[in-house]
Every structure is written in structure tokens, then in C-alpha cells.
Design a protein around this motif. Structure first.
Motif, PDB file in Angstrom:
ATOM      1  N   PHE A 236       0.972  15.764 -41.377  1.00  0.00           N
ATOM      2  CA  PHE A 236       1.584  17.080 -41.540  1.00  0.00           C
ATOM      3  C   PHE A 236       2.715  17.285 -40.536  1.00  0.00           C
ATOM      4  N   ALA A 237       2.488  16.897 -39.284  1.00  0.00           N
ATOM      5  CA  ALA A 237       3.526  17.040 -38.254  1.00  0.00           C
ATOM      6  C   ALA A 237       4.745  16.196 -38.611  1.00  0.00           C
ATOM      7  N   GLN A 238       4.521  15.002 -39.116  1.00  0.00           N
ATOM      8  CA  GLN A 238       5.630  14.139 -39.530  1.00  0.00           C
ATOM      9  C   GLN A 238       6.402  14.770 -40.684  1.00  0.00           C
ATOM     10  N   ALA A 239       5.691  15.351 -41.638  1.00  0.00           N
ATOM     11  CA  ALA A 239       6.342  15.987 -42.787  1.00  0.00           C
ATOM     12  C   ALA A 239       7.201  17.168 -42.340  1.00  0.00           C
ATOM     13  N   VAL A 240       6.689  17.974 -41.432  1.00  0.00           N
ATOM     14  CA  VAL A 240       7.453  19.117 -40.931  1.00  0.00           C
ATOM     15  C   VAL A 240       8.690  18.637 -40.185  1.00  0.00           C
ATOM     16  N   PHE A 241       8.539  17.615 -39.368  1.00  0.00           N
ATOM     17  CA  PHE A 241       9.662  17.059 -38.617  1.00  0.00           C
ATOM     18  C   PHE A 241      10.744  16.528 -39.561  1.00  0.00           C
ATOM     19  N   LEU A 242      10.334  15.784 -40.583  1.00  0.00           N
ATOM     20  CA  LEU A 242      11.306  15.247 -41.534  1.00  0.00           C
ATOM     21  C   LEU A 242      11.972  16.348 -42.345  1.00  0.00           C
ATOM     22  N   TYR A 243      11.218  17.355 -42.747  1.00  0.00           N
ATOM     23  CA  TYR A 243      11.774  18.473 -43.507  1.00  0.00           C
ATOM     24  C   TYR A 243      12.846  19.198 -42.688  1.00  0.00           C
TER      25      TYR A 243
ATOM     26  N   TYR B 247      15.963  16.846 -42.196  1.00  0.00           N
ATOM     27  CA  TYR B 247      16.829  16.768 -43.371  1.00  0.00           C
ATOM     28  C   TYR B 247      17.573  18.080 -43.591  1.00  0.00           C
ATOM     29  N   GLY B 248      16.957  19.198 -43.237  1.00  0.00           N
ATOM     30  CA  GLY B 248      17.639  20.484 -43.347  1.00  0.00           C
ATOM     31  C   GLY B 248      18.843  20.552 -42.425  1.00  0.00           C
ATOM     32  N   VAL B 249      18.657  20.120 -41.192  1.00  0.00           N
ATOM     33  CA  VAL B 249      19.758  20.103 -40.226  1.00  0.00           C
ATOM     34  C   VAL B 249      20.829  19.118 -40.680  1.00  0.00           C
ATOM     35  N   LEU B 250      20.409  17.952 -41.139  1.00  0.00           N
ATOM     36  CA  LEU B 250      21.363  16.953 -41.600  1.00  0.00           C
ATOM     37  C   LEU B 250      22.170  17.478 -42.785  1.00  0.00           C
ATOM     38  N   GLY B 251      21.532  18.170 -43.696  1.00  0.00           N
ATOM     39  CA  GLY B 251      22.233  18.740 -44.845  1.00  0.00           C
ATOM     40  C   GLY B 251      23.262  19.771 -44.434  1.00  0.00           C
ATOM     41  N   ARG B 252      22.905  20.619 -43.478  1.00  0.00           N
ATOM     42  CA  ARG B 252      23.858  21.633 -43.007  1.00  0.00           C
ATOM     43  C   ARG B 252      25.048  20.995 -42.303  1.00  0.00           C
ATOM     44  N   VAL B 253      24.783  20.001 -41.480  1.00  0.00           N
ATOM     45  CA  VAL B 253      25.863  19.328 -40.758  1.00  0.00           C
ATOM     46  C   VAL B 253      26.764  18.593 -41.735  1.00  0.00           C
TER      47      VAL B 253
END
Length: 48
Positions: free
Chosen positions: A21-28, A31-37
Motif C-alpha cells: 500500500f505504501a509503495q502504491a501511494v508513493f508511485l501514485y 506519477y502525479g508530480v511527474l505528470g504536472r511537471v
């Protein structure tokens, strides 16, 4: 380091689910930050 084999089965399962779960939250979030950048960078490059 915690000795995982010394823990009971349900505790090991809970730790595994928590780690996944922690890994999933970290990846989510990553990817959100990467998408915005990436969107911001593309808008800057294209000038739109």
C-alpha cells in the motif's frame, strides 16, 4: 532490522499489505508530480 520469520502469519501478511500500500501511494503521488511537471514543461516548450 526486524526478523520477519519470528512474527506470526497474520502479522507478516499485514506488514506485506502495508508495504504494498505504501509503495502504491508513493508511485501514485510520484506519477502525479511527474505528470504536472511534464505538462508544464510541454506548455513552456510549445508556448501554448
Amino acid at each position: 532490522m526486524i526478523e520477519a520469520t519470528a512474527l506470526s502469519g497474520p502479522v507478516q501478511a499485514t506488514l506485506l499489505v502495508g508495504a504494498i500500500f505504501a509503495q502504491a501511494v508513493f508511485l501514485y503521488a510520484g506519477y502525479g508530480v511527474l505528470g504536472r511537471v511534464a505538462t508544464s514543461l510541454l506548455e513552456t516548450i510549445t508556448g501554448t
